[in-house]
Design a protein around this motif. Structure first.
Motif, PDB file in Angstrom:
ATOM      1  N   MET A   1       0.844  -1.188   0.000  1.00  0.00           N
ATOM      2  CA  MET A   1       0.000   0.000   0.000  1.00  0.00           C
ATOM      3  C   MET A   1       0.876   1.233   0.000  1.00  0.00           C
ATOM      4  N   THR A   2       0.543   2.209  -0.817  1.00  0.00           N
ATOM      5  CA  THR A   2       1.258   3.464  -0.847  1.00  0.00           C
ATOM      6  C   THR A   2       0.513   4.487  -0.014  1.00  0.00           C
ATOM      7  N   VAL A   3       1.202   5.164   0.899  1.00  0.00           N
ATOM      8  CA  VAL A   3       0.573   6.154   1.774  1.00  0.00           C
ATOM      9  C   VAL A   3       0.966   7.543   1.325  1.00  0.00           C
ATOM     10  N   ARG A   4      -0.009   8.433   1.215  1.00  0.00           N
ATOM     11  CA  ARG A   4       0.242   9.815   0.799  1.00  0.00           C
ATOM     12  C   ARG A   4       0.001  10.734   1.967  1.00  0.00           C
ATOM     13  N   ALA A   5       0.762  11.792   2.031  1.00  0.00           N
ATOM     14  CA  ALA A   5       0.509  12.822   3.029  1.00  0.00           C
ATOM     15  C   ALA A   5      -0.758  13.569   2.652  1.00  0.00           C
ATOM     16  N   ALA A   6      -1.385  14.158   3.629  1.00  0.00           N
ATOM     17  CA  ALA A   6      -2.624  14.896   3.374  1.00  0.00           C
ATOM     18  C   ALA A   6      -2.392  15.975   2.332  1.00  0.00           C
ATOM     19  N   GLY A   7      -3.265  15.998   1.332  1.00  0.00           N
ATOM     20  CA  GLY A   7      -3.166  17.013   0.293  1.00  0.00           C
ATOM     21  C   GLY A   7      -2.236  16.665  -0.834  1.00  0.00           C
ATOM     22  N   ASP A  14       0.260   5.325  -7.085  1.00  0.00           N
ATOM     23  CA  ASP A  14      -0.543   5.265  -5.875  1.00  0.00           C
ATOM     24  C   ASP A  14      -1.634   4.230  -6.042  1.00  0.00           C
ATOM     25  N   LEU A  15      -1.536   3.146  -5.282  1.00  0.00           N
ATOM     26  CA  LEU A  15      -2.453   2.030  -5.447  1.00  0.00           C
ATOM     27  C   LEU A  15      -2.637   1.337  -4.122  1.00  0.00           C
ATOM     28  N   GLU A  16      -3.868   1.068  -3.759  1.00  0.00           N
ATOM     29  CA  GLU A  16      -4.150   0.280  -2.581  1.00  0.00           C
ATOM     30  C   GLU A  16      -4.605  -1.093  -3.017  1.00  0.00           C
ATOM     31  N   ALA A  17      -4.077  -2.111  -2.375  1.00  0.00           N
ATOM     32  CA  ALA A  17      -4.444  -3.477  -2.729  1.00  0.00           C
ATOM     33  C   ALA A  17      -5.942  -3.659  -2.633  1.00  0.00           C
ATOM     34  N   GLY A  18      -6.511  -4.216  -3.702  1.00  0.00           N
ATOM     35  CA  GLY A  18      -7.921  -4.522  -3.694  1.00  0.00           C
ATOM     36  C   GLY A  18      -8.797  -3.398  -4.190  1.00  0.00           C
ATOM     37  N   THR A  19      -8.237  -2.228  -4.505  1.00  0.00           N
ATOM     38  CA  THR A  19      -9.038  -1.133  -5.033  1.00  0.00           C
ATOM     39  C   THR A  19      -8.719  -0.942  -6.490  1.00  0.00           C
ATOM     40  N   GLU A  54       1.256  -0.552 -12.352  1.00  0.00           N
ATOM     41  CA  GLU A  54       1.361  -0.126 -10.967  1.00  0.00           C
ATOM     42  C   GLU A  54       1.215  -1.346 -10.056  1.00  0.00           C
ATOM     43  N   HIS A  55       2.122  -1.480  -9.103  1.00  0.00           N
ATOM     44  CA  HIS A  55       2.084  -2.576  -8.151  1.00  0.00           C
ATOM     45  C   HIS A  55       1.671  -2.044  -6.780  1.00  0.00           C
ATOM     46  N   SER A  56       1.009  -2.868  -5.990  1.00  0.00           N
ATOM     47  CA  SER A  56       0.499  -2.395  -4.703  1.00  0.00           C
ATOM     48  C   SER A  56       1.591  -2.171  -3.671  1.00  0.00           C
ATOM     49  N   ASP A  57       2.851  -2.538  -3.981  1.00  0.00           N
ATOM     50  CA  ASP A  57       3.955  -2.212  -3.071  1.00  0.00           C
ATOM     51  C   ASP A  57       4.618  -0.896  -3.455  1.00  0.00           C
ATOM     52  N   GLY A  58       4.026  -0.163  -4.405  1.00  0.00           N
ATOM     53  CA  GLY A  58       4.551   1.136  -4.799  1.00  0.00           C
ATOM     54  C   GLY A  58       5.433   1.111  -6.034  1.00  0.00           C
ATOM     55  N   ARG A  59       5.802  -0.050  -6.506  1.00  0.00           N
ATOM     56  CA  ARG A  59       6.638  -0.137  -7.704  1.00  0.00           C
ATOM     57  C   ARG A  59       5.805   0.217  -8.932  1.00  0.00           C
TER      58      ARG A  59
END
Length: 247
Positions: A1-7, A14-19, A54-59
């Motif tokens: 999962m890739t985490v983004r700062a607010a804004g 940017d990809l979340e597993a399963g979405t 896009e991979h869910s580990d950010g690659r």
């Protein structure tokens, strides 16, 4: 999962597993879901633009669409040279390898879930069927070779299950030739999706699907777990390949 700062704006990785979507202007959501799982359709379309996986580990890997749509590149010559009988090209895409095998005198069939890929392969004069590799296929157990090029070891998100399926497809002396990651990353299983951007900036993303990566070290364990063994490892340019056979 890739985490983004607010804004922080959504980027191409940017990809979340399963979405299957990311927020942002111009984002055409879940294109793959709307095409019956034909997630690579946009990358195979005859229109300019950038395409990536896009991979869910950010690659994030660029997709070599121009290479796929051209003739078989020199790196595949060693793959073709290792074939001595009927070959099944799994995840054939536009069919450059299927055609090269046919021109080398082998009975070759391309297999792909993408209707567009199958059409492009047939337009080249090669044989292709639209099937999932995990569903019934022609001549099961009688193929001399099954080929997994261009990262197709990732199909289904479980390399052990995929290699076990390939073992069912070849005869007792058959081989599975697979393209691998260079040494280092090991085995990764997760989710991926295809991203595309048109020249005018429109962003499209497919729905997510299970995917995997396998390197030249981890392949020994994966092969063994599937009833195969690594018979040979070879390189062509900067690309790595392994030839697997029944253990």
């Amino acid at each position: 999962m890739t985490v983004r700062a607010a804004g922080q704006a959504a980027g191409p990785c940017d990809l979340e597993a399963g979405t299957g979507s990311a927020d942002g202007p111009g984002d055409r959501r879940d294109e793959g879901a709307a095409t019956g799982g034909d997630v690579f359709a946009a990358a195979l379309a005859a229109r300019p633009g950038g395409h990536w996986l896009e991979h869910s580990d950010g690659r994030c890997d660029p997709l070599p669409v121009h290479r796929w749509q051209g003739p078989a590149e020199p790196a595949l010559a060693d793959v073709v040279a290792r074939c001595a009988g009927p070959a099944l090209d799994v995840g054939c895409g536009p069919g450059r390898l299927t055609l090269a095998l046919s021109r080398a005198g082998h009975a070759a069939v391309g297999v792909d879930v993408s209707a567009r890929a199958v059409r492009l392969t047939r337009a080249r004069g090669a044989v292709a069927v639209r099937r999932d590799v995990f569903t019934p296929l022609p001549a099961e157990g009688r193929w001399a070779h099954v080929l997994l090029m261009d990262g197709n070891i990732g199909i289904g998100g479980d390399p052990v299950a995929l290699l076990a399926r390939c073992r069912e497809l070849v005869h007792a002396r058959g081989t599975v030739v697979v393209e691998l990651e260079p040494p280092g990353p090991g085995l990764w299983c997760g989710y991926a999706r295809v991203g595309s951007r048109s020249p005018d900036g429109e962003l499209r993303r497919s729905g997510t699907f299970r995917w995997a990566r396998l390197d030249t070290v981890a392949v020994h364990v994966a092969a063994g777990a599937s009833g195969l063994m690594v018979r040979d490892m070879f390189t062509a340019g900067r690309r790595w390949f392994a030839e697997l056979a029944a253990g």
